[in-house]
Design a protein around this motif. Structure first.
Motif, PDB file in Angstrom:
ATOM      1  N   ARG A 156     -65.253  55.359  14.594  1.00 52.63           N
ATOM      2  CA  ARG A 156     -65.942  54.376  15.438  1.00 52.63           C
ATOM      3  C   ARG A 156     -66.392  53.202  14.586  1.00 52.63           C
ATOM      4  O   ARG A 156     -67.055  53.373  13.561  1.00 52.63           O
ATOM      5  CB  ARG A 156     -67.148  54.998  16.145  1.00 52.63           C
ATOM      6  N   ILE A 203     -74.129  54.060  18.832  1.00 54.40           N
ATOM      7  CA  ILE A 203     -74.084  55.108  17.804  1.00 54.40           C
ATOM      8  C   ILE A 203     -74.265  56.477  18.420  1.00 54.40           C
ATOM      9  O   ILE A 203     -73.587  57.455  18.051  1.00 54.40           O
ATOM     10  CB  ILE A 203     -75.163  54.833  16.734  1.00 54.40           C
ATOM     11  N   MET A 204     -75.182  56.582  19.380  1.00 54.72           N
ATOM     12  CA  MET A 204     -75.517  57.884  19.952  1.00 54.72           C
ATOM     13  C   MET A 204     -74.575  58.302  21.077  1.00 54.72           C
ATOM     14  O   MET A 204     -74.556  59.468  21.464  1.00 54.72           O
ATOM     15  CB  MET A 204     -76.957  57.868  20.471  1.00 54.72           C
ATOM     16  N   ASP A 205     -73.788  57.377  21.579  1.00 51.95           N
ATOM     17  CA  ASP A 205     -72.872  57.701  22.678  1.00 51.95           C
ATOM     18  C   ASP A 205     -71.793  58.670  22.196  1.00 51.95           C
ATOM     19  O   ASP A 205     -70.992  58.356  21.314  1.00 51.95           O
ATOM     20  CB  ASP A 205     -72.219  56.411  23.188  1.00 51.95           C
ATOM     21  N   ARG A 252     -71.981  61.525  20.481  1.00 52.23           N
ATOM     22  CA  ARG A 252     -72.060  62.038  19.104  1.00 52.23           C
ATOM     23  C   ARG A 252     -71.245  63.325  19.004  1.00 52.23           C
ATOM     24  O   ARG A 252     -71.325  64.197  19.849  1.00 52.23           O
ATOM     25  CB  ARG A 252     -73.511  62.312  18.708  1.00 52.23           C
ATOM     26  N   GLY A 253     -70.486  63.426  17.958  1.00 53.75           N
ATOM     27  CA  GLY A 253     -69.542  64.527  17.813  1.00 53.75           C
ATOM     28  C   GLY A 253     -68.133  64.117  18.177  1.00 53.75           C
ATOM     29  O   GLY A 253     -67.178  64.826  17.859  1.00 53.75           O
ATOM     30  N   TYR A 295     -66.763  61.376  17.033  1.00 53.69           N
ATOM     31  CA  TYR A 295     -66.167  60.640  15.923  1.00 53.69           C
ATOM     32  C   TYR A 295     -66.555  61.290  14.606  1.00 53.69           C
ATOM     33  O   TYR A 295     -67.636  61.865  14.457  1.00 53.69           O
ATOM     34  CB  TYR A 295     -66.580  59.166  15.951  1.00 53.69           C
ATOM     35  N   LEU A 313     -68.313  56.832  11.029  1.00 55.20           N
ATOM     36  CA  LEU A 313     -69.001  55.709  11.657  1.00 55.20           C
ATOM     37  C   LEU A 313     -68.984  54.538  10.685  1.00 55.20           C
ATOM     38  O   LEU A 313     -69.460  54.650   9.555  1.00 55.20           O
ATOM     39  CB  LEU A 313     -70.449  56.083  11.997  1.00 55.20           C
ATOM     40  N   ALA A 327     -78.432  59.142  12.816  1.00 58.60           N
ATOM     41  CA  ALA A 327     -77.032  59.296  13.216  1.00 58.60           C
ATOM     42  C   ALA A 327     -76.291  60.273  12.320  1.00 58.60           C
ATOM     43  O   ALA A 327     -75.373  60.971  12.771  1.00 58.60           O
ATOM     44  CB  ALA A 327     -76.332  57.947  13.190  1.00 58.60           C
ATOM     45  N   GLY A 377     -73.142  67.448  15.376  1.00 59.51           N
ATOM     46  CA  GLY A 377     -72.378  66.283  15.815  1.00 59.51           C
ATOM     47  C   GLY A 377     -72.401  65.130  14.850  1.00 59.51           C
ATOM     48  O   GLY A 377     -71.811  64.077  15.129  1.00 59.51           O
ATOM     49  N   ALA A 378     -73.055  65.285  13.702  1.00 60.33           N
ATOM     50  CA  ALA A 378     -73.103  64.186  12.734  1.00 60.33           C
ATOM     51  C   ALA A 378     -71.713  63.901  12.187  1.00 60.33           C
ATOM     52  O   ALA A 378     -70.920  64.820  11.953  1.00 60.33           O
ATOM     53  CB  ALA A 378     -74.059  64.527  11.591  1.00 60.33           C
ATOM     54  N   PRO A 379     -71.403  62.640  11.967  1.00 63.20           N
ATOM     55  CA  PRO A 379     -70.101  62.313  11.365  1.00 63.20           C
ATOM     56  C   PRO A 379     -70.061  62.737   9.903  1.00 63.20           C
ATOM     57  O   PRO A 379     -71.100  63.024   9.291  1.00 63.20           O
ATOM     58  CB  PRO A 379     -70.012  60.798  11.502  1.00 63.20           C
TER      59      PRO A 379
END
Length: 547
Positions: free
Chosen positions: A304, A336-338, A340-341, A343, A346, A412, A417-419
């Motif tokens: 993303r 960013i929060m849309d 999450r997991g 992507y 980031l 983020a 779900g953190a990248p």
């Protein structure tokens, strides 16, 4: 019959569709035909006597690369019959292919005088030559241009001579760009460069402005803006800068769906001359910056990109000074929060670095405090002069925004779900470096890095070399703390260390993202003895998530 004046530029591209931008010499229907049968057409629209088209191309096959040609009213105009470059292609990589994201900023496009380039080889030209020499080899999947694509306030000798043929250079703004027509000259000079023209025709690009796209230190402060508005040339310069940015850069940043929903794009295309509609839009953007969003989001598989406007979205009043207005800050958090997991990587593109050498950070924070009245009116007046003279207007000059961005990045990059990586991509400062933050009491699950790459093609004064080398040193850090105490500045909520650089030269960075792995490569353009230019690797390293 209309001819091709500028372009084509391959702008948006995903697994099934793309957009191709062109400027033509007259009204016509522009068509893109691909070798695999995909195609698209669009009629031109008119702005200030110039004609443009953004052609949507549908029916592309994921995981393929197809050659294309451009036709105007049925006549082929691209590729040129005498082209020395390989055919332009539209490539649609899949998630399995990974992503190669090349980025940089600050490209002064003046042609070298007498065949000798005073600022050294152009990194974008050199990248183009390498890709053209091996068209089937590795190439960027997208090129991010992070500001100063054109220099409205530093024109070449050739452009200065051309401007002098239009108006009196003894009247402001002198030999700087004054109106829309003069902006078009800057884009011709930059994008008609044969190597760059071919590269932009075959590698998708995303762009955002920085100050020199309008003027040095654009939107430094409320006092600066008031002084500019008091001149008799600023209004035309700003409106022309925003209008030309929308036409030449912003339109191509948007997806076909976003374009279809854009009322300004519809209004410009539906009239015989879109100049008035676009000028009214630019005037609204000037009067109320919060009414316009130049920031945008692009998803490339599981990567993303959030390209953030850190120039026009500022709140400049000293008592509520922020890099992003409230609506822009809310948009950034939402994107960013849309999902999450959804992507693995980031990328936050902001023309101005978030993390600077510690001395520079502390000086900017101090300056913000004294300009806000922390040490009284006399210090505030001095602070404003220092702010303008020393270009103190990065994220650290907006302390609340610096802290908010750091908190958002940490959030983020932490938890389910953190990248794998969070990378802040920046330019502006005419050198390259890597800095990595840490937060007391919290350790993000993602690898977080500030990746700064500049310039693509520009000079690097000795003062910058010495200042930024010293700025990272232990003595400079101690000096910075003393300066910050004078301004009664709160300590930063994040600490950081330099893990690469500083590197000086004309250069380009590339992130190779595959699965949850990331690899960073910095290359500099160098001249060989035989007169050819090459990109030489300066650093090549993995960005591995903690643990």
């Amino acid at each position: 019959m209309a001819g091709l004046r500028l372009g084509p530029l391959l702008r948006y591209a995903d697994g099934s569709c793309a957009t191709v931008w062109v400027e033509t010499s007259g009204p016509c229907t522009a068509e893109v035909r691909c070798a695999d049968g995909a195609r698209g057409t669009a009629g031109t629209f008119r702005v200030a006597g110039h004609h443009y088209a953004l052609v949507p191309v549908d029916g592309l096959t994921p995981g393929t690369a197809t050659e294309y040609e451009v036709l105007l009213d049925g006549a082929s105009v691209w590729p040129p019959p005498d082209s020395r470059f390989p055919p332009s292609v539209i490539a649609t990589p899949t998630d399995d292919d990974g992503m190669r994201v090349a980025f940089g900023s600050c490209r002064w496009a003046a042609p070298p005088a007498g065949g000798k380039d005073a600022v050294g080889p152009d990194a974008l030209d050199t990248l183009s030559a390498r890709v053209a020499a091996d068209p089937g080899g590795a190439r960027p999947d997208v090129l991010l241009l992070l500001g100063d694509q054109v220099y409205a306030d530093e024109v070449s000798d050739a452009t200065r001579h051309w401007i002098a043929g239009r108006r009196d250079l003894d009247r402001p703004p002198g030999d700087q760009v004054a109106d829309y027509e003069e902006y078009t000259r800057l884009y011709y000079e930059s994008w008609l460069d044969p190597e760059v023209r071919w590269l932009l025709s075959t590698v998708p690009s995303c762009m955002i402005f920085d100050d020199h796209d309008v003027v040095d230190d654009w939107n430094t402060s409320a006092a600066w803006l008031a002084d500019m508005r008091a001149t008799d040339w600023w209004q035309e310069r700003l409106l022309s800068g925003l209008m030309s940015y929308w036409v030449y850069q912003q339109l191509g940043n948007l997806s076909p769906d976003e374009l279809a929903a854009d009322p300004l794009y519809a209004a410009v295309r539906e009239t015989s001359d879109g100049t008035a509609a676009l000028r009214a839009f630019a005037a609204r953007a000037d009067a109320d910056p919060a009414s316009v969003r130049w920031s945008y989001r692009r998803d490339f598989g599981r990567t993303r990109l959030l390209m953030v406007d850190s120039r026009a979205a500022r709140v400049l009043e000293e008592d509520r000074r922020t890099m992003l207005d409230p609506g822009e800050a809310a948009w950034l958090r939402e994107q960013i929060m849309d999902g999450r997991g959804a992507y693995d990587h980031l990328l936050i593109g902001t023309s101005l670095p978030w993390l600077l050498p510690h001395l520079v950070h502390d000086v900017e924070a101090w300056n913000s405090a004294i300009c806000g009245g922390e040490r009284g009116a006399r210090w505030a007046r001095l602070g404003e002069r220092i702010r303008r003279g020393a270009d103190l207007e990065h994220w650290s000059a907006f302390p609340s925004s610096f802290t908010a961005l750091g908190d958002l990045i940490a959030e983020a990059g932490t938890g389910p779900g953190a990248p794998a990586t969070v990378s802040v991509l920046s330019g502006d400062v005419h050198h390259a470096y890597v800095a990595e933050p840490s937060w007391p009491g919290r350790a993000p699950d993602a690898r977080v890095a500030q990746l700064t790459c500049s310039p693509v093609h520009n000079s690097v004064p000795l003062s910058i070399r010495l200042g930024f080398r010293f700025g990272w040193s232990a003595p400079a850090r101690a000096l910075g703390r003393r300066i910050a105490r004078h301004g009664r500045c709160a300590p930063p909520t994040v600490s950081w260390r330099r893990t690469g650089g500083p590197w000086f030269g004309n250069q380009i960075m590339t992130l190779t993202l595959r699965g949850r792995s990331a690899r960073l490569r910095l290359e500099q353009a160098r001249a060989n003895r035989d007169g050819t230019n090459v990109l030489r690797m300066i650093t090549d390293r993995e960005l591995v998530p903690p643990g």
